[in-house]
Design a protein around this motif. Structure first.
Motif, short mmCIF file in Angstrom:
data_model
loop_
_atom_site.label_atom_id
_atom_site.label_comp_id
_atom_site.label_asym_id
_atom_site.label_seq_id
_atom_site.Cartn_x
_atom_site.Cartn_y
_atom_site.Cartn_z
N CYS A 10 0.83 -1.22 0.00
CA CYS A 10 0.00 0.00 0.00
C CYS A 10 0.85 1.26 0.00
CB CYS A 10 -0.94 -0.01 1.20
SG CYS A 10 -0.18 0.45 2.77
N GLY A 11 2.06 1.18 0.56
CA GLY A 11 2.95 2.34 0.55
C GLY A 11 2.80 3.29 1.73
N HIS A 12 1.79 3.10 2.59
CA HIS A 12 1.62 4.07 3.69
C HIS A 12 1.39 3.47 5.08
CE1 HIS A 12 -2.61 3.24 3.15
NE2 HIS A 12 -2.48 3.54 1.87
N CYS A 13 1.27 2.16 5.20
CA CYS A 13 1.09 1.58 6.54
C CYS A 13 2.42 1.59 7.30
CB CYS A 13 0.54 0.15 6.42
SG CYS A 13 1.73 -1.02 5.71
N CYS A 62 5.25 -0.51 5.57
CA CYS A 62 5.65 0.18 4.33
C CYS A 62 6.49 1.41 4.64
CB CYS A 62 4.42 0.58 3.51
SG CYS A 62 3.68 -0.77 2.57
N CYS A 82 3.43 -5.59 4.43
CA CYS A 82 2.39 -4.55 4.36
C CYS A 82 1.08 -5.07 4.96
CB CYS A 82 2.19 -4.19 2.89
SG CYS A 82 0.78 -3.11 2.57
N LYS A 83 0.34 -4.16 5.61
CA LYS A 83 -0.97 -4.54 6.17
C LYS A 83 -1.93 -5.01 5.09
CE LYS A 83 -3.03 -2.12 9.63
NZ LYS A 83 -3.41 -0.90 10.41
ZN ZN Z 1 1.52 -1.06 3.43
#
Ligand code: ZN
Ligand code: NAI
Ligand code: MN
Length: 336
Positions: A89-92, A95, A103-104
């Motif tokens: 996802c790039g933001h959890c 990440c 990643c979540k």
């Molecule tokens: Zn993530």
């Protein structure tokens, strides 16, 4: 296009499917070669808890970009690429600290979404890594399995004076041997397996000493040698306790297994020697590193390969891979 679809656990078919269109930010890859992994067999038999059906399997693949989605430079069409199956996802939290592999919302291509045992596959453009000409097409799908060794060794920080011990001389153990020897220059790499054919492969892949524990326990064969770095690439739940007992004080142990069975070990066995335990799953942004190792000749992917089959013979290829570990290591599909 032709795709290998697991319709439901136990049901593998070579199906005719619609050509996928790359979504925004994605590329479409015309797959050339793809390699079979134990997890493909697990999805086929319904033993992978993450897989949803029907599923196009395959997460180790190489091909040419033949179409791009919105926002992706059309100049990438024609690039030779190996695809990182880890989609994040790039933001959890994981990440945000550079660990997209946990990643979540982790999606693994070929597990959570359709994969590369297919004439075409789509993937995020950033997951498609351009390959130098020095990596031949027929070995390029092997970047992914080496990223597993790259990931665990990044935690273990091997040193030249380590005495390393690897459990298991399957593809995972063999990639670990090659990385310990060829990249980190570890002087002593010991390998244990139950199959003499696999131990012979371990030697071809650079092991300094091999042990067969099918009859005599490893402890009785090590003659007091205490490994300082241990990788469990056999992944039986009893191995951790044995590894901790054999390890030198201050050793590091790396685990790759996903068994749902408990491992039984005391705190004393770990703390009295101040052992460090690391686990490693898939890879976190390790494609560039492995591509560089291959380019420089520090690792030799060809040493893992025992068979090539055309896509049409997928069931035969998967069955051989599963049933015959004595003659089979990496089996590569040619999409042709
Ligand atoms: Zn993530
Ligand atoms: P494999 O089944 O081809 O190799 C395992 C080897 O270990 C075999 O040669 C077998 O004879 C040997 N072995 C089994 N029990 C043993 C024991 N008690 N002592 C010594 N040797 C023993 O499998 P592969 O593909 O090499 O994968 C190894 C493991 O790594 C699997 O359990 C797999 O689930 C796991 N894996 C983990 C990944 C991760 O990201 N954490 C990625 C890929 C695989
Ligand atoms: Mn794999």
């Amino acid at each position: 296009m032709k795709s290998v679809v697991i319709e439901q656990p136990g049901e593998l078919v070579l199906a005719e499917r619609a050509l996928p269109e790359p979504a925004a930010g994605e590329v479409r890859v015309k797959v050339q070669f793809a390699s079979i992994c134990g997890s493909d067999v697990h999805i086929w038999h319904g033993h992978n808890p993450f897989a949803k059906y029907p599923r196009v399997i395959g997460h180790e693949f190489f091909g040419l970009i033949d179409a791009v989605g919105e926002g992706v430079d059309a100049a990438r069409i024609g690039e030779r690429v190996a695809v990182d199956p880890v989609v994040s996802c790039g933001h959890c939290y994981p990440c945000s600290i550079g660990r997209p592999n946990v990643c979540k919302e982790l999606q693994v291509i070929g597990v959570h979404r359709d994969g590369g045992f297919s004439e075409f596959a789509v993937a995020p453009a950033k997951n498609a890594f351009t390959l130098p000409a020095s990596i031949p097409d027929k070995l390029a799908s092997l970047v992914e399995p080496f990223t597993i060794a790259a990931n665990i060794t990044a935690f273990l920080k091997p040193q030249a004076n380590d005495v390393a011990l690897i459990y298991g001389a399957g593809p995972m153990g063999l990639t670990a041997i090659q990385v310990l020897k060829g990249v980190y220059g570890v002087e002593k790499v010991l390998v244990v397996d139950r199959l003499p054919e696999r131990l012979a492969l371990a030697q071809e892949n650079g092991a300094d000493q091999v042990f067969n524990n099918s009859e005599i326990p490893l402890a009785a064969q090590l003659e007091g040698v205490q490994p300082t770095l241990i990788i469990d690439a056999a992944c039986h739940p009893t191995i951790l306790a044995e590894a901790a007992a054999l390890a030198s004080a201050a050793a590091r142990i790396g685990l790759l297994g996903f068994s749902g069975e408990p491992c039984s070990i005391t705190q004393q066995a770990l703390t009295s020697k101040e052992l460090s335990l690391f686990t490693s799953r898939l890879n976190s942004n390790r494609f560039p590193q492995v591509i560089e190792w291959m380019e420089k000749g520090q690792i030799q992917p060809e040493k893992l390969v025992t068979h090539y089959f055309p896509l049409a013979e997928i069931e035969k290829a998967m069955t051989l891979f599963e049933k015959d570990p004595r003659t089979c290591c990496k089996v590569i599909l040619h999409m042709g």
